[in-house]
Design a protein around this motif. Sequence first.
Motif, PDB file in Angstrom:
ATOM      1  N   SER A  15      -2.289   0.625  -6.655  1.00 15.04           N
ATOM      2  CA  SER A  15      -1.780   2.150  -6.511  1.00 15.04           C
ATOM      3  C   SER A  15      -0.705   2.263  -7.677  1.00 15.04           C
ATOM      4  CB  SER A  15      -0.982   1.985  -5.030  1.00 15.04           C
ATOM      5  OG  SER A  15       0.149   1.231  -5.111  1.00 15.04           O
ATOM      6  N   MET A  16      -0.241   1.403  -8.168  1.00 13.77           N
ATOM      7  CA  MET A  16       0.748   1.764  -9.386  1.00 13.77           C
ATOM      8  C   MET A  16      -0.209   2.284 -10.670  1.00 13.77           C
ATOM      9  SD  MET A  16       3.340  -1.233 -10.463  1.00 13.77           S
ATOM     10  CE  MET A  16       3.843  -1.264 -12.157  1.00 13.77           C
ATOM     11  N   ALA A  17      -1.396   1.516 -10.698  1.00 19.14           N
ATOM     12  CA  ALA A  17      -2.254   2.117 -11.751  1.00 19.14           C
ATOM     13  C   ALA A  17      -2.938   3.388 -11.368  1.00 19.14           C
ATOM     14  CB  ALA A  17      -3.614   0.920 -11.495  1.00 19.14           C
ATOM     15  N   ARG A  18      -3.013   3.665 -10.268  1.00 21.26           N
ATOM     16  CA  ARG A  18      -3.630   4.757  -9.896  1.00 21.26           C
ATOM     17  C   ARG A  18      -2.731   6.002 -10.217  1.00 21.26           C
ATOM     18  NH1 ARG A  18      -5.004   3.149  -4.867  1.00 21.26           N
ATOM     19  NH2 ARG A  18      -6.311   1.676  -5.144  1.00 21.26           N
ATOM     20  N   GLU A  19      -1.403   5.873  -9.886  1.00 23.49           N
ATOM     21  CA  GLU A  19      -0.403   6.770 -10.072  1.00 23.49           C
ATOM     22  C   GLU A  19      -0.212   7.331 -11.762  1.00 23.49           C
ATOM     23  OE1 GLU A  19       3.247   5.232  -8.323  1.00 23.49           O
ATOM     24  OE2 GLU A  19       2.221   5.088  -6.468  1.00 23.49           O
ATOM     25  N   GLN A  20      -0.348   6.062 -12.561  1.00 26.70           N
ATOM     26  CA  GLN A  20      -0.134   6.240 -13.939  1.00 26.70           C
ATOM     27  C   GLN A  20      -1.481   6.565 -14.486  1.00 26.70           C
ATOM     28  OE1 GLN A  20       1.903   3.266 -15.854  1.00 26.70           O
ATOM     29  NE2 GLN A  20       3.326   2.755 -13.811  1.00 26.70           N
ATOM     30  N   ALA A  21      -2.590   6.702 -13.958  1.00 19.75           N
ATOM     31  CA  ALA A  21      -3.614   7.145 -14.675  1.00 19.75           C
ATOM     32  C   ALA A  21      -3.625   8.569 -14.781  1.00 19.75           C
ATOM     33  CB  ALA A  21      -4.907   6.664 -13.629  1.00 19.75           C
ATOM     34  N   GLY A  22      -4.195   9.185 -16.028  1.00 17.97           N
ATOM     35  CA  GLY A  22      -4.472  10.383 -16.219  1.00 17.97           C
ATOM     36  C   GLY A  22      -5.819  11.104 -15.714  1.00 17.97           C
TER      37      GLY A  22
END
Length: 243
Positions: free
Chosen positions: A234-241
């Motif tokens: 979920s961290m990765a998803r939040e930070q993805a453009g």
Amino acid sequence: MLTRFAPSPTGYLHLGHAFAAAEAFGRGPCLLRIEDIDLTRARPEFYAAINEDLRWLGFDWPEPVRVQSRHLSDYGAVIDTLAGRGLLYEDFTTRTGQENRDLPPAIKLSTPAAIKAIGTDRLTFMERERVVTIDLTKLEDKTVVRRDIGTSYHIAVTHDDWMQGVTDVTRGQDLFEKTRVHVLIQTLMGWPVPRYHHHGLVMETGEKKMSKRRGSMTIHALREQGLSSEDVLSMAREQAGTG
Ligand code: GLU
């Protein structure tokens, strides 16, 4: 449909890879492929770490995994085919723009010769549901044999997508421009052009592409800090453009 996740084992997987893997594995049947033709940078311990991190994130893939460095002769055969049709030439220009005939040349694919061979200067591919037209008259000649590794990403990736029956390529937006030469190679070789899905990248403060050197954000380090795989994804998803 069949897609793939194709990391290069040149460092530990980071948040950007977690996002890319979730995009690929989340779309349907997905292969893992290890793109390690650059033997100056790829290291076996990173391959082992990729396996471990991806399993920990909850992804699964069919065996055997294709490891590109074990198939260099396949890429050589593609290069021979293109060369046999008069589409390649030697380029002695170095990175600094000077000619140096003491070094082995890079081998380039002549776009004008390719246009002649396929009889058109326009090609298309599908980006998700959208048709993208490639104007080959604007495509500069690309290196298909690097002088240091004897092959290239363009040849290995297109060969393997074809050979492995990949129908849908899932990868980062940073590779979008490279799709032009990939579609050209696929057309020259008579390989089907897969559908493409270029996804957004995980950004550091919304600007720079995430670098593998930022050790603190490796999946391994986040795991050591006690985060769960769901937290990391979920961290990765939040930070993805957005792609
Ligand atoms: N091996 C490439 C990378 O690590 C990805 C290639 C691709 O998906 O086409 O960036």
